[in-house]
Design an enzyme around this catalytic site. Structure first.
Site, PDB file in Angstrom:
ATOM      1  N   LYS A   1      -5.477   3.033   5.443  1.00  0.00           N
ATOM      2  CA  LYS A   1      -5.692   1.643   5.033  1.00  0.00           C
ATOM      3  C   LYS A   1      -6.778   1.564   3.969  1.00  0.00           C
ATOM      4  CE  LYS A   1      -6.299   0.917   9.498  1.00  0.00           C
ATOM      5  NZ  LYS A   1      -6.675   0.278  10.758  1.00  0.00           N
ATOM      6  N   CYS A   2      -6.545   2.229   2.858  1.00  0.00           N
ATOM      7  CA  CYS A   2      -7.538   2.385   1.802  1.00  0.00           C
ATOM      8  C   CYS A   2      -6.880   2.105   0.456  1.00  0.00           C
ATOM      9  CB  CYS A   2      -8.060   3.827   1.864  1.00  0.00           C
ATOM     10  SG  CYS A   2      -9.041   4.375   0.470  1.00  0.00           S
ATOM     11  N   GLY A   3      -7.652   1.666  -0.499  1.00  0.00           N
ATOM     12  CA  GLY A   3      -7.117   1.424  -1.835  1.00  0.00           C
ATOM     13  C   GLY A   3      -6.607   2.680  -2.515  1.00  0.00           C
ATOM     14  N   PHE A   4      -7.059   3.848  -2.066  1.00  0.00           N
ATOM     15  CA  PHE A   4      -6.603   5.118  -2.648  1.00  0.00           C
ATOM     16  C   PHE A   4      -5.394   5.697  -1.915  1.00  0.00           C
ATOM     17  CE2 PHE A   4     -11.254   5.140  -3.631  1.00  0.00           C
ATOM     18  CZ  PHE A   4     -11.132   4.999  -5.018  1.00  0.00           C
ATOM     19  N   THR A   5      -4.933   5.043  -0.852  1.00  0.00           N
ATOM     20  CA  THR A   5      -3.827   5.551  -0.039  1.00  0.00           C
ATOM     21  C   THR A   5      -2.576   5.892  -0.854  1.00  0.00           C
ATOM     22  OG1 THR A   5      -4.683   4.434   1.916  1.00  0.00           O
ATOM     23  CG2 THR A   5      -2.386   5.076   1.993  1.00  0.00           C
TER      24      THR A   5
END
Length: 184
Positions: free
Chosen positions: A56-60
């Site tokens: 659940k990360c912007g870099f996922t």
């Protein structure tokens, strides 16, 4: 300007021949698995990209690029090794089955994923403490990448903003793959 940003996201490691000799002397369970995998026994002689991941990360979305690298270079002795971590804003599921299901169904991840670990602070696993010491930097966010050569030595450290398809990262992987496999 883009070149400067790319360089700023990369820290090359030189002259650390003795500093990282034990990097692969660790065992981890596969994600939601039971039997630990010894990294040295399984990956000695391979070029490795060790990445702390989160669902659940912007870099996922980098999972797609990491899977593409793993698929492209896997038959040449390269592997991406993923280590889920909730150390940054608790951006990882608690349950390892949920982590595995998300990566497989959403991004088609087939590269090896290991148990959820801590990558920073007092609870950081020995592997991540050693990587941080050798690189001179611990991950600051999810999707930090450490490139390990065939000899088990740290070659480079890449910040989270460095995409898996970044030219400098790909060039470093290709250069590392040209080195001969060490004799066991």
């Amino acid at each position: 300007m883009a070149a400067i940003a790319a360089i700023a996201g990369t820290v090359l490691i030189a002259g650390l021949a003795g500093a990282a000799t034990g990097l692969l002397d660790h065992s981890f369970r596969p994600l939601a698995g039971k039997q630990p995998v010894n990294l040295r026994q399984s990956y000695a002689g391979d070029v490795l990209l060790v990445v702390n991941t989160a669902s659940k990360c912007g870099f996922t979305p980098q999972f797609e690029g990491l899977e593409a690298l793993h698929a492209k270079y896997g038959n040449q002795g390269f592997a991406v090794l993923g280590f889920p971590s909730g150390d940054f804003k608790e951006q990882e599921f608690q349950d390892e089955d949920d982590i595995r299901e998300f990566r497989t169904l959403t991004y088609g991840v087939k590269f090896p994923m290991f148990e959820k670990v801590h990558v920073v602070g007092d609870e950081a696993t020995a592997l991540y403490r050693e990587l941080a010491e050798a690189a001179g930097e611990a991950p600051r966010l999810n999707f930090h990448k450490y490139l390990i050569g065939r000899d088990g030595q740290l070659l480079a450290s890449y910040g989270s903003k460095t995409e898996p398809g970044d030219k400098a990262l790909v060039a470093a992987i290709e250069t590392a793959l040209k080195s001969p496999r060490p004799v066991r």
